[in-house]
Scaffold this active site. Structure first.
Site, PDB file in Angstrom:
ATOM      1  NE  ARG A 262       4.514   8.646  -8.119  1.00  0.00           N
ATOM      2  CZ  ARG A 262       5.182   7.602  -7.654  1.00  0.00           C
ATOM      3  NH1 ARG A 262       6.482   7.543  -7.789  1.00  0.00           N
ATOM      4  NH2 ARG A 262       4.561   6.622  -7.040  1.00  0.00           N
TER       5      ARG A 262
ATOM      6  CE  LYS B   2       8.380   7.943  -3.886  1.00  0.00           C
ATOM      7  NZ  LYS B   2       8.978   7.322  -5.076  1.00  0.00           N
TER       8      LYS B   2
ATOM      9  N   GLY C  38       2.625   3.778   1.402  1.00  0.00           N
ATOM     10  CA  GLY C  38       3.070   4.112   2.760  1.00  0.00           C
ATOM     11  C   GLY C  38       3.477   5.563   2.893  1.00  0.00           C
ATOM     12  NE  ARG C  39       8.710   6.759   0.112  1.00  0.00           N
ATOM     13  CZ  ARG C  39       9.958   7.056  -0.108  1.00  0.00           C
ATOM     14  NH1 ARG C  39      10.505   8.080   0.508  1.00  0.00           N
ATOM     15  NH2 ARG C  39      10.690   6.332  -0.932  1.00  0.00           N
TER      16      ARG C  39
ATOM     17  N   GLY D  54       0.848  -1.204   0.000  1.00  0.00           N
ATOM     18  CA  GLY D  54       0.000   0.000   0.000  1.00  0.00           C
ATOM     19  C   GLY D  54       0.872   1.238   0.000  1.00  0.00           C
TER      20      GLY D  54
ATOM     21  CG  ASP E 288       5.717  -3.118  -4.867  1.00  0.00           C
ATOM     22  OD1 ASP E 288       6.328  -4.203  -5.018  1.00  0.00           O
ATOM     23  OD2 ASP E 288       6.241  -2.126  -4.332  1.00  0.00           O
ATOM     24  CG  ASN E 289       8.204  -0.305  -7.323  1.00  0.00           C
ATOM     25  OD1 ASN E 289       7.313   0.316  -6.757  1.00  0.00           O
ATOM     26  ND2 ASN E 289       9.371  -0.536  -6.752  1.00  0.00           N
TER      27      ASN E 289
ATOM     28  CG  ASP F  67       9.834   8.707   7.796  1.00  0.00           C
ATOM     29  OD1 ASP F  67       9.502   8.255   6.676  1.00  0.00           O
ATOM     30  OD2 ASP F  67      10.885   9.349   7.986  1.00  0.00           O
ATOM     31  N   GLY F  68       6.579   7.840   6.419  1.00  0.00           N
ATOM     32  CA  GLY F  68       5.748   8.537   5.426  1.00  0.00           C
ATOM     33  C   GLY F  68       6.450   9.706   4.754  1.00  0.00           C
TER      34      GLY F  68
END
Ligand code: AMP
Ligand code: MG
Length: 481
Positions: free
Chosen positions: A165, A102, A83-84, A81, A241-242, A114-115
């Site tokens: 982005r 991002k 995360g940041r 998911g 995931d990328n 830490d996001g």
């Protein structure tokens, strides 16, 4: 500015979590991509207005969310998911685009992260994505880098930043894996319908839309990765995931352009096995597409047995299709438009020579296109001259003139690429630009070259030098986040 849209909310709510970006004291614009902003009709004060703790003017027009997804990371399946990352919404101009931040703070998917993101890593993503666009490679785009005024902790304390982005869609192979292994077949079907409608509407008409969809994604991904091979790009983290369903490159972490030709070249310090090495990228994209096919099995056929039979014969075709696309692309690098056994032999022969002689990938091809200085070219060496004779004989046998070859080669072989040692050296100064919106002159000079990569004149020679052994050593491995 147009209102943001939220077609993603048509999906079941398990696919996202609504979350607001953090507000920062002293958020400011560091880099802003005016051309892209104009195209998308986004005003310059919009993102800083959202991030600045003293302003709430734009909050009411957004309904930001993070996306849920899973993925195979270095071969291991896991729940992930954003995360940041937070999607602010969709911009609809001629097409629909996600506008995403991002590094703007934690989300329900942050796990222990830490996001946040470092200024260096976000500036690197800005540089590489805009260079990729100029290389005519499908990519996410960077709208801007915004300083948060915060310091964050990585190996030491570093300035934090947010990247804005833009991408046709952030749906990835991992989004389908998430639906298949964590949700229901209905959710998987909803995701497929939504994605087809958004990205590949013609798949709807096929007798088996799921299969047609995989076929289309495979085509766009093979197209993408052969472009990477064309310009010597190593993504570095080709996890599922990328891998975007849209066929755009994105998530530029530990990526780099290769200097000396070496199929085993890796740039990520965490890629100890060389899974994502330059020469392995074709095999890995096929592997990722097999994961997509597995995730979609229930939609290929209701009978599991039948679905497996169809899928098996289908994925067997990936290798041949990849090889064909790869040969087509490489053939253009040596100036021909049609691949055959002889062009394949020429390509393989040249790559082997480059590997043996440690030749620079970009400059070897650039020297076929332009009269670049001998010091940058391997073509004075005997083995290379012999190859050139064979190359000329083949062209003559087909009646293909030098003019024609040059025209094809100059469209496919970049001259200046963002070499890692130069990118790193520019990033080492980025901290000094904080609160200086004009940025550094060297950065702007570099960007003007990297966003015009196919042109050659003598003023560009200084930017064509491969790194010295020391420079190479210093920048070989890193894992900037
Ligand atoms: P990447 O390899 O950069 O695509 O990231 C893999 C996963 O780690 C994604 O789910 C990211 O959202 C998450 N991630 C990376 N960095 C952070 C961070 N600083 N805080 C929270 N999550 C992160
Ligand atoms: Mg990622």
């Amino acid at each position: 500015m147009n209102k943001l849209d939220y077609s993603y909310f048509e999906l079941p709510s398990a696919f996202y979590s609504k979350v607001r970006p953090l507000k920062f004291k002293g958020a400011s614009t560091l880099l802003f991509n005016e051309k892209l902003a104009r195209k998308l009709d986004i005003s310059e004060d919009f993102i800083p207005g959202l991030l600045d703790s003293t302003s709430e003017v734009f909050d009411e027009i957004t309904s930001p969310f993070s996306q849920a997804y899973a993925g195979h990371q270095f071969g291991h399946f896991t729940m992930l998911g954003d995360g940041r990352a937070i999607v602010l919404g969709e911009v609809v101009v001629d097409k629909r685009f996600d506008l995403q931040l991002k590094g703007s703070g934690p989300t329900p998917y942050s796990r222990r992260g830490d996001g946040r993101a470092t200024l260096k890593a976000m500036t690197r993503e800005y540089i590489i994505s805009e260079a990729m666009e100029a290389l005519h490679i499908p990519t996410s785009r960077s709208l801007g880098v915004f300083s948060t005024g915060e310091r964050i902790f990585r190996t030491g304390s570093e300035p934090g930043a947010v990247l804005a982005r833009v991408m046709k869609s952030h749906i990835r192979v991992g989004t389908f894996e998430y639906a298949r292994y964590f949700l229901t077949n209905e959710a998987l079907q909803a995701l497929l319908n939504y994605t087809i409608e958004r990205l590949y509407p013609s798949c709807k008409l096929a007798s088996n839309p799921a299969l047609e969809f995989i076929k289309t994604v495979a085509e766009t991904q093979f197209e993408l990765v052969t472009h990477w091979m064309r310009v010597g790009f190593i993504h570095g983290v080709m996890n599922t995931d990328n891998t975007a369903i849209s066929g755009e490159s994105f998530d530029y972490g530990p990526c780099a352009f290769m200097n000396q030709y070496d199929p085993n070249a890796v740039f990520s310090s965490i890629d100890k096995q060389g899974r994502y090495s330059f020469g392995n990228q074709g095999a890995i994209i096929q592997w990722n597409l097999v994961r997509l096919t597995e995730a979609l099995l229930p939609l290929i056929d209701p009978s599991e047995e039948q679905a497996l039979i169809i899928a098996r014969s289908f994925i067997q075709g990936f290798e041949e299709e990849w090889n064909m696309k790869y040969q087509e692309m490489m053939t253009q690098k040596i100036g021909f438009s049609k691949a055959d056994n002889e062009t394949e032999r020429l390509v393989t022969g040249l790559l082997k020579l480059m590997e043996q002689h440690g030749s620079d990938y970009t400059n070897t091809f650039a020297a076929l296109c332009y009269a670049i200085p001998n010091s940058l070219s391997p073509w004075e060496q005997e083995a290379f001259m012999e190859w050139k004779n064979e190359w000329n004989s083949y062209a003559n046998s087909k009646g293909i003139t030098m003019e024609e070859r040059l025209q094809t080669m100059r469209m496919n072989n970049p001259v200046v690429i963002p070499r890692n040692h130069l990118v790193e050296s520019i990033l080492s100064e980025v901290e000094l630009w904080e609160n200086d919106t004009s940025g550094s002159t060297r950065f702007h000079e570099a960007m003007s070259l990297w966003t015009n990569p196919y042109a050659y004149d003598e003023s560009r020679i200084a930017w064509m030098n491969p790194p010295t052994a020391e420079e190479n050593q210093a920048h070989q491995t890193y894992c900037g986040t």
